[in-house]
Design an enzyme around this catalytic site. Structure first.
Site, PDB file in Angstrom:
ATOM      1  CG  LEU A  14      -1.576   1.207   1.791  1.00 36.99           C
ATOM      2  CD1 LEU A  14      -2.643   1.805   0.555  1.00 36.99           C
ATOM      3  CD2 LEU A  14      -2.240   1.101   3.071  1.00 36.99           C
TER       4      LEU A  14
ATOM      5  CE1 TYR B  40       1.863  -2.997  13.745  1.00 35.16           C
ATOM      6  CE2 TYR B  40       2.817  -4.664  12.081  1.00 35.16           C
ATOM      7  CZ  TYR B  40       2.349  -3.344  12.600  1.00 35.16           C
ATOM      8  OH  TYR B  40       2.479  -2.454  11.568  1.00 35.16           O
TER       9      TYR B  40
ATOM     10  CB  ILE C 221      -2.034   3.845   5.979  1.00 28.90           C
ATOM     11  CG1 ILE C 221      -0.655   4.185   6.848  1.00 28.90           C
ATOM     12  CG2 ILE C 221      -1.511   4.350   4.418  1.00 28.90           C
ATOM     13  CD1 ILE C 221       0.459   3.254   6.745  1.00 28.90           C
TER      14      ILE C 221
ATOM     15  CE  LYS D 211     -15.625  -8.493   5.832  1.00 31.31           C
ATOM     16  NZ  LYS D 211     -15.364  -8.286   7.303  1.00 31.31           N
TER      17      LYS D 211
ATOM     18  CG  ASP E 157     -15.935  -2.476  19.273  1.00 29.70           C
ATOM     19  OD1 ASP E 157     -16.660  -2.208  20.227  1.00 29.70           O
ATOM     20  OD2 ASP E 157     -16.276  -2.684  18.131  1.00 29.70           O
TER      21      ASP E 157
END
Ligand code: NAP
Ligand code: GFB
Length: 311
Positions: A11, A133, A163, A184, A267
C-alpha cells in the site's frame, strides 16, 4: 542517489511509486518479496551488496488488520523481528547513509493519556490484540537507536496512524477496516445482502491517505534531521468512529440502508489518539487529503482493479 524501498509493492510502497517522478534526484528500487525474501539473512545481504543503496525506506513487514493480528501472533512477531533485524544489519554492513523505518501508532501503550506523543512509546504494554506486532515494531525502534548510539548510524523511525488508499490489501478477514469494508460492501450490494460491520462501530481511529503518507516519508528522508521518531498523522480533531467510516463507504456504494453491526466480533482497541503537533511544528503547511476525497479514490480504485487487487 540510489534509494531502496523495501515493501515497495505494498500500500505505502505503491504510493511512493505514484509520486516518484516528483523526486528526480532519487534512483528508486521498489523491492517485493519475490525480488528478495527479507526473512533470509544471506539473501538479504547478497541483495544489499549487489544494489549498494545510499538510502533505504524500510516498509516491508507482515501486516494486517485487527483480526489478522489476533489470529496470527507468531507470524506477526517472528516475521517482523526477522525482517527488521536483517534489514538494519544489512544497512549497517553496506554503509547505508540514512534508513527510515516504519512503526505504527497501534504500538503505543494501551492504558495511557491522550493524545499520545512520540515520548510515550515505551510507557507500558500495548493493546493485547496486537501485542506481538507491537513489540516487534518497538524493537525496531530500539534497534535503530542502538545503531545510532554505537555506530552513529542515521537510522530513524516514522510512526503513521492507520493508512488507506489504492493498492491496499482487501482480504475479507486479514485486511484493515477500510479495505475490508469496501470489499464487503461491494459484495453485499452485488448479492443484495446486508452490509455487515464487525463490532459496535464506536471505536475511534485517525486515518491517513497513502499518498499523503508517501510525501511525508519522502520529507522525512530528505528534510527531517532529528534522530527521534516522529508521528505522521492527521490531527486528533480528524479522529472518526468506525461507524462513520462504514457509513461513508456505504454511501459511496449507495447502500446505506443495508448496514448492520455484528457485535460478536471484537472492537479491539477503543482509541489510539495520536498527537501530530511535532510534525505540524516542522511541516505546518502540509495539506492532508480529506476523508471524503480519499475514500472516493479508494473505492474507485477497488472497483476498477477488482480482478487484480490483493483480496
Ligand atoms: P502491505 O501493503 O501489506 O505491504 C507489505 C510489503 O512488504 C509488500 O511489498 C510485501 O512484498 C513486503 N514483504 C512482506 N514480507 C516480505 C518478505 N519476507 N520479504 C520481502 N518483502 C516482504 O503493507 P503496508 O500497509 O504498505 O505497510 C507498510 C509499512 O507501514 C509496514 O511497515 C507497516 O507495518 C506500516 N504500517 C501500516 C499501516 C496500515 O494501516 N496499513 C499502519 C501503520 C503502519 P510482496 O507484496 O511482494 O509480498
Ligand atoms: O484497521 P483495523 O483492523 O485495526 O480496525 P486496528 C479495526 C476496527 O474496525 C475494530 C472494526 O474496531 C473493528 O471492530 N471493524 C469493523 C473491522 N468491521 C471490520 C472488518 O470487516 N474488518 C476489520 N479489520 N475491522 C490495527 C493493528 O489495529 O491497526 C495493526 O491491529 C496495525 O497491527 C493497524 O497497526 C494500523 O486499528 O484496530
Amino acid at each position: 542517489m540510489k534509494t531502496l524501498i523495501t515493501g515497495g509493492t505494498g500500500l505505502v510502497g505503491q504510493a511512493i511509486q505514484s509520486i516518484s517522478t516528483q523526486y528526480p534526484n532519487h534512483n528508486f528500487t521498489f523491492l517485493s518479496s519475490s525480488d528478495c525474501d527479507l526473512t533470509d539473512f544471506s539473501k538479504t545481504l547478497e541483495y544489499f551488496k549487489s544494489l549498494q543503496p545510499d538510502y533505504v525506506i524500510h516498509l516491508a513487514a507482515c501486516v494486517g488488520g485487527l483480526y489478522k493480528n489476533i489470529n496470527y501472533k507468531v507470524d506477526m512477531l517472528e516475521k517482523n523481528l526477522t525482517i527488521n533485524y536483517n534489514v538494519l544489519k544489512c544497512c549497517h554492513l553496506t554503509g547505508v547513509k540514512k534508513c527510515v523505518s516504519c512503526l505504527s501508532t497501534c504500538i503505543f501503550p494501551d492504558k495511557t493519556t491522550y493524545p499520545i506523543n512520540e515520548n510515550m512509546l515505551h510507557d507500558g504494554p500495548p493493546h493485547t490484540s496486537n501485542d506481538a506486532y507491537a513489540y516487534a515494531k518497538r524493537m525496531l525502534e530500539i534497534h535503530s537507536k542502538s545503531y545510532r548510539e554505537q555506530y552513529g548510524s542515521n537510522f530513524i523511525c516514522v510512526i503513521p496512524t492507520n493508512i488507506y488508499g489504492p493498492h491496499d490489501n482487501f482480504h475479507l478477514n486479514d485486511a484493515h477496516v477500510i479495505p475490508a469494508l469496501i470489499h464487503k460492501c461491494y459484495l453485499a450490494k452485488q448479492e443484495g445482502k446486508p452490509f455487515i460491520v464487525r463490532g459496535t462501530g464506536s471505536p475511534l481511529r485517525q486515518f491517513i491517505y497513502s499518498e499523503d503518507l508517501a510525501k511525508l516519508i519522502m520529507w522525512t528522508l530528505e528534510k527531517y534531521e532529528e534522530n527521534d521518531s516522529i508521528i505522521l498523522s492527521v490531527s486528533e480533531k480528524d479522529e472518526v468512529s468506525i461507524g462513520k467510516i462504514a457509513e461513508l463507504i456505504a454511501g459511496e456504494f449507495d447502500y446505506l440502508d443495508n448496514m448492520k453491526y455484528d457485535t460478536n466480533y471484537s472492537d479491539g482497541q477503543y482509541k489510539k489518539t495520536a498527537d501530530n503537533s511535532k510534525l505540524m511544528s516542522l511541516f505546518g503547511d502540509f495539506e492532508f487529503t480529506s476523508m471524503d476525497e480519499g475514500m472516493k479514490k479508494s473505492v474507485r480504485w477497488f472497483i476498477d482493479n477488482y480482478e487484480k487487487c490483493r483480496k
